[in-house]
Design a protein around this motif. Structure first.
Motif, mmCIF file in Angstrom:
data_model
loop_
_atom_site.group_PDB
_atom_site.id
_atom_site.type_symbol
_atom_site.label_atom_id
_atom_site.label_comp_id
_atom_site.label_asym_id
_atom_site.label_seq_id
_atom_site.Cartn_x
_atom_site.Cartn_y
_atom_site.Cartn_z
ATOM 1 N N GLY A 102 -71.214 -59.517 2.948
ATOM 2 C CA GLY A 102 -71.877 -58.817 4.034
ATOM 3 C C GLY A 102 -72.064 -57.367 3.646
ATOM 4 N N CYS A 103 -72.883 -57.148 2.622
ATOM 5 C CA CYS A 103 -73.018 -55.807 2.044
ATOM 6 C C CYS A 103 -74.169 -55.072 2.736
ATOM 7 N N SER A 119 -80.236 -62.103 2.850
ATOM 8 C CA SER A 119 -81.636 -61.915 2.468
ATOM 9 C C SER A 119 -81.747 -61.181 1.131
ATOM 10 N N SER A 162 -67.220 -57.808 5.353
ATOM 11 C CA SER A 162 -67.778 -56.968 6.424
ATOM 12 C C SER A 162 -69.124 -57.521 6.869
ATOM 13 N N VAL A 191 -70.218 -66.946 12.010
ATOM 14 C CA VAL A 191 -70.094 -65.916 10.966
ATOM 15 C C VAL A 191 -68.645 -65.482 10.769
ATOM 16 N N THR A 247 -63.175 -56.507 8.213
ATOM 17 C CA THR A 247 -63.497 -55.489 9.212
ATOM 18 C C THR A 247 -63.631 -56.139 10.581
ATOM 19 N N SER A 248 -62.566 -56.007 11.362
ATOM 20 C CA SER A 248 -62.609 -56.427 12.756
ATOM 21 C C SER A 248 -63.095 -55.235 13.589
ATOM 22 N N SER A 249 -62.778 -55.226 14.863
ATOM 23 C CA SER A 249 -63.315 -54.178 15.738
ATOM 24 C C SER A 249 -62.258 -53.705 16.723
ATOM 25 N N VAL A 259 -62.267 -51.528 13.376
ATOM 26 C CA VAL A 259 -63.186 -50.394 13.241
ATOM 27 C C VAL A 259 -63.775 -50.024 14.601
HETATM 28 N N1 LIG Z 1 -71.482 -51.472 14.160
HETATM 29 C C1 LIG Z 1 -70.339 -51.099 14.717
HETATM 30 O O1 LIG Z 1 -70.273 -50.149 15.497
HETATM 31 C C2 LIG Z 1 -69.076 -51.867 14.388
HETATM 32 C C3 LIG Z 1 -67.938 -51.620 15.134
HETATM 33 C C4 LIG Z 1 -66.776 -52.292 14.768
HETATM 34 C C5 LIG Z 1 -66.764 -53.176 13.715
HETATM 35 N N2 LIG Z 1 -67.905 -53.425 13.025
HETATM 36 C C6 LIG Z 1 -67.850 -54.336 11.875
HETATM 37 O O2 LIG Z 1 -68.035 -53.574 10.720
HETATM 38 C C7 LIG Z 1 -68.595 -54.403 9.687
HETATM 39 C C8 LIG Z 1 -69.723 -53.677 8.981
HETATM 40 O O3 LIG Z 1 -70.784 -53.481 9.877
HETATM 41 P P1 LIG Z 1 -72.209 -52.982 9.371
HETATM 42 O O4 LIG Z 1 -72.692 -52.020 10.369
HETATM 43 O O5 LIG Z 1 -72.136 -52.603 7.940
HETATM 44 O O6 LIG Z 1 -73.052 -54.330 9.500
HETATM 45 P P2 LIG Z 1 -74.532 -54.603 8.942
HETATM 46 O O7 LIG Z 1 -75.204 -53.363 8.513
HETATM 47 O O8 LIG Z 1 -75.210 -55.456 9.977
HETATM 48 O O9 LIG Z 1 -74.271 -55.446 7.637
HETATM 49 C C9 LIG Z 1 -73.745 -56.725 7.703
HETATM 50 C C10 LIG Z 1 -74.261 -57.493 6.527
HETATM 51 O O10 LIG Z 1 -73.754 -58.826 6.664
HETATM 52 C C11 LIG Z 1 -74.715 -59.686 6.102
HETATM 53 N N3 LIG Z 1 -74.505 -61.006 6.672
HETATM 54 C C12 LIG Z 1 -74.586 -61.359 7.960
HETATM 55 N N4 LIG Z 1 -74.315 -62.660 8.095
HETATM 56 C C13 LIG Z 1 -74.070 -63.130 6.844
HETATM 57 C C14 LIG Z 1 -73.749 -64.396 6.316
HETATM 58 N N5 LIG Z 1 -73.640 -65.451 7.120
HETATM 59 N N6 LIG Z 1 -73.567 -64.531 4.982
HETATM 60 C C15 LIG Z 1 -73.696 -63.453 4.166
HETATM 61 N N7 LIG Z 1 -73.984 -62.217 4.607
HETATM 62 C C16 LIG Z 1 -74.184 -62.056 5.924
HETATM 63 C C17 LIG Z 1 -76.048 -59.107 6.495
HETATM 64 O O11 LIG Z 1 -76.993 -59.526 5.518
HETATM 65 P P3 LIG Z 1 -78.567 -59.651 5.873
HETATM 66 O O12 LIG Z 1 -78.996 -58.258 6.159
HETATM 67 O O13 LIG Z 1 -79.165 -60.208 4.646
HETATM 68 O O14 LIG Z 1 -78.640 -60.558 7.056
HETATM 69 C C18 LIG Z 1 -75.759 -57.601 6.440
HETATM 70 O O15 LIG Z 1 -76.153 -57.075 5.217
HETATM 71 C C19 LIG Z 1 -68.968 -55.710 10.352
HETATM 72 O O16 LIG Z 1 -67.964 -56.669 10.083
HETATM 73 C C20 LIG Z 1 -68.953 -55.382 11.824
HETATM 74 O O17 LIG Z 1 -68.636 -56.518 12.612
HETATM 75 C C21 LIG Z 1 -69.052 -52.779 13.333
#
Ligand SMILES: NC(=O)c1ccc[n+]([C@@H]2O[C@H](COP(=O)([O-])OP(=O)(O)OC[C@H]3O[C@@H](n4cnc5c(N)ncnc54)[C@H](OP(=O)(O)O)[C@@H]3O)[C@@H](O)[C@H]2O)c1
Length: 315
Positions: free
Chosen positions: A13-14, A38, A76, A90, A113-115, A166
Motif C-alpha cells: 500500500g505504497c 494500480s 499501510s 483490505v 498503520t492502524s488509526s 495514526v
Molecule cells: N488518512 C488519514 O488521515 C489516516 C488516519 C489514520 C490512519 N491512516 C492509515 O494510514 C495508512 C496510510 O494512508 P495513506 O494516506 O498513505 O493512504 P493512501 O494514500 O490511500 O495509500 C494507500 C495505498 O494502498 C494501496 N492499496 C489499497 N488497497 C490495496 C490492496 N488491496 N492491495 C494493494 N495495495 C492497495 C493503494 O493503491 P492504489 O492507489 O493503486 O489503489 C494506495 O496506494 C493507511 O493504512 C491508512 O488506513 C490514515
C-alpha cells in the motif's frame, strides 16, 4: 550506513505515506519495493527510488509471487471506498493473507498503520496506548480486529508485529478542513470545541522508520503530533494566516447532519517520542505554515517512467 545493515523492505500500500517513507528508506541505503493495485503510480514510486510492484493483497495468491524474502514489511494499505465490506477485505482479510504468507518467509519487523479512530473517547480526556480502544463504528472495529490478529500472532509465535495508531494525516495536497477553508466552504461545527488530533505525513514516515528500527514487537505506538487542537482554534489560526475572515458557525440543520461517532480526545505521543521519534512538525502551526509556503511555490513534477513489475497473472 554499512552495506551489512541495508534491508530489503516491502511497503504494502505504497501511497501518500508509503512513498514518503520509501523515499527516506532509499536515501538511508535500503532496497525498497512498493506495492499498489494500480500501475499508474509507477513513475512516482520510481522517482523516489522505490521499485514498483502491482498487485492486490486481498488476493492471497499474489503474495507468493512477491520478490521476497524481505527484512522489513510495512502494511499501510488504505481502503479507498471506505465502507465496512472494503475495510474487511483490505484490512482484515489482507492481514490474514499477509500473516499466512510470512509464516513461510520470516521477517525481522512488520509494522501496520492502524488509526487513532479506534479510541472512541469523547470527553476530551487524554488517551495513551493503555487506554480502552473500543471503537463504536463497524469500520473502527475492523481496524481493531486486524490489530488483534497481529498481536495474537506475536503472542503465539513471536511474529514481530508493531501497531502504529495514526492520527489524521495532513501534508502537501492533504488536509480536508484546511482546503475547505481555502475554498470558503469551512463551517465551525457545534461550538467548535471538539479536539482534533493530527500528524504531518513526513512525521508518519519517520515514525514508521523509528518503529522498524527500534520498535518493540507486540507493542502499540500512537502517532500524533504534540498538540491536539480544537476545531475553532485550528480554523481561527489558519484564517488569520491566510488573511481571511473566521468561517461561520454551522447551522442547526448542518450540525444535525454531522458525522456520528466523532470523538473528542487528546492522543498522547509520549511512547513514540520515548522511542526517539521527534516530529519535524510538532504542531499544526509548523505543519500548515509549510503547506501554505509550498502552495505558494508549487514544485514542478518531473515525468519519469519506470518499469512496472506486474504480479497479476496473465490471462
Ligand atoms: N488518512 C488519514 O488521515 C489516516 C488516519 C489514520 C490512519 N491512516 C492509515 O494510514 C495508512 C496510510 O494512508 P495513506 O494516506 O498513505 O493512504 P493512501 O494514500 O490511500 O495509500 C494507500 C495505498 O494502498 C494501496 N492499496 C489499497 N488497497 C490495496 C490492496 N488491496 N492491495 C494493494 N495495495 C492497495 C493503494 O493503491 P492504489 O492507489 O493503486 O489503489 C494506495 O496506494 C493507511 O493504512 C491508512 O488506513 C490514515
Amino acid at each position: 550506513m554499512s552495506l551489512t545493515s541495508a534491508r530489503r523492505v516491502l511497503l504494502i500500500g505504497c501511497g501518500y505515506v508509503g512513498v514518503a517513507t520509501g523515499r527516506r528508506l532509499v536515501e538511508a541505503g535500503h532496497s525498497v519495493f512498493g506495492l499498489r493495485r494500480s500501475a499508474g503510480a509507477a513513475a512516482e514510486l520510481e522517482s523516489a527510488g522505490i521499485r514498483p510492484l502491482v498487485g492486490d493483497i486481498t488476493q492471497a495468491e499474489l503474495l507468493a509471487r512477491l520478490p521476497g524474502p524481505f527484512d522489513w514489511v510495512v502494511n499501510s494499505v488504505s481502503s479507498s471506498r471506505g465502507g465496512a465490506a472494503e475495510y474487511r477485505s483490505v484490512y482484515l482479510e489482507g492481514t490474514h493473507h499477509v500473516l499466512a504468507w510470512l509464516s513461510t518467509q520470516p521477517v525481522a519487523k512488520y509494522v501496520y498503520t492502524s488509526s487513532t479512530s479506534v479510541y472512541s473517547q469523547n470527553d476530551g480526556s487524554e488517551v495513551d496506548e493503555a487506554s480502552p480502544a473500543e471503537p463504536t463504528s463497524e469500520t473502527g472495529r475492523l481496524l481493531r480486529d486486524a490489530e488483534d490478529l497481529l498481536l495474537a500472532a506475536h503472542r503465539e509465535r513471536q511474529f514481530p508485529a508493531i501497531i502504529l495508531r495514526v492520527a489524521g494525516i495532513y501534508g502537501p495536497g492533504r488536509g480536508h478542513l484546511f482546503h475547505q477553508l481555502l475554498a470558503g466552504e469551512a463551517r465551525i461545527a457545534g461550538d467548535g470545541s471538539r479536539l482534533m488530533n493530527m500528524v504531518h505525513r513526513d512525521d508518519v514516515a519517520t515514525a514508521l522508520i523509528a518503529a522498524l528500527e527500534r520498535g518493540r514487537p507486540g507493542e502499540i505506538y500512537n502517532c500524533a503530533d504534540d498538540l491536539p487542537v480544537s476545531q475553532f482554534d485550528f480554523l481561527a489560526w489558519n484564517a488569520a494566516q491566510l488573511g481571511r475572515p473566521l468561517p461561520p458557525f454551522a447551522t442547526e440543520a448542518e450540525n444535525a447532519t454531522r458525522k456520528r461517532g466523532l470523538t473528542n480526545k487528546r492522543v498522547s505521543n509520549r511512547k513514540l517520542r520515548a522511542l526517539g521519534w521527534i516530529p519535524a512538525f510538532p504542531t499544526y502551526r509548523e505543519g500548515y505554515a509549510a503547506a501554505i509556503a509550498a502552495a505558494q511555490n508549487p514544485a514542478t513534477e518531473l515525468e519519469h517512467h519506470a518499469p512496472v513489475v506486474s504480479l497479476t497473472p496473465r490471462a
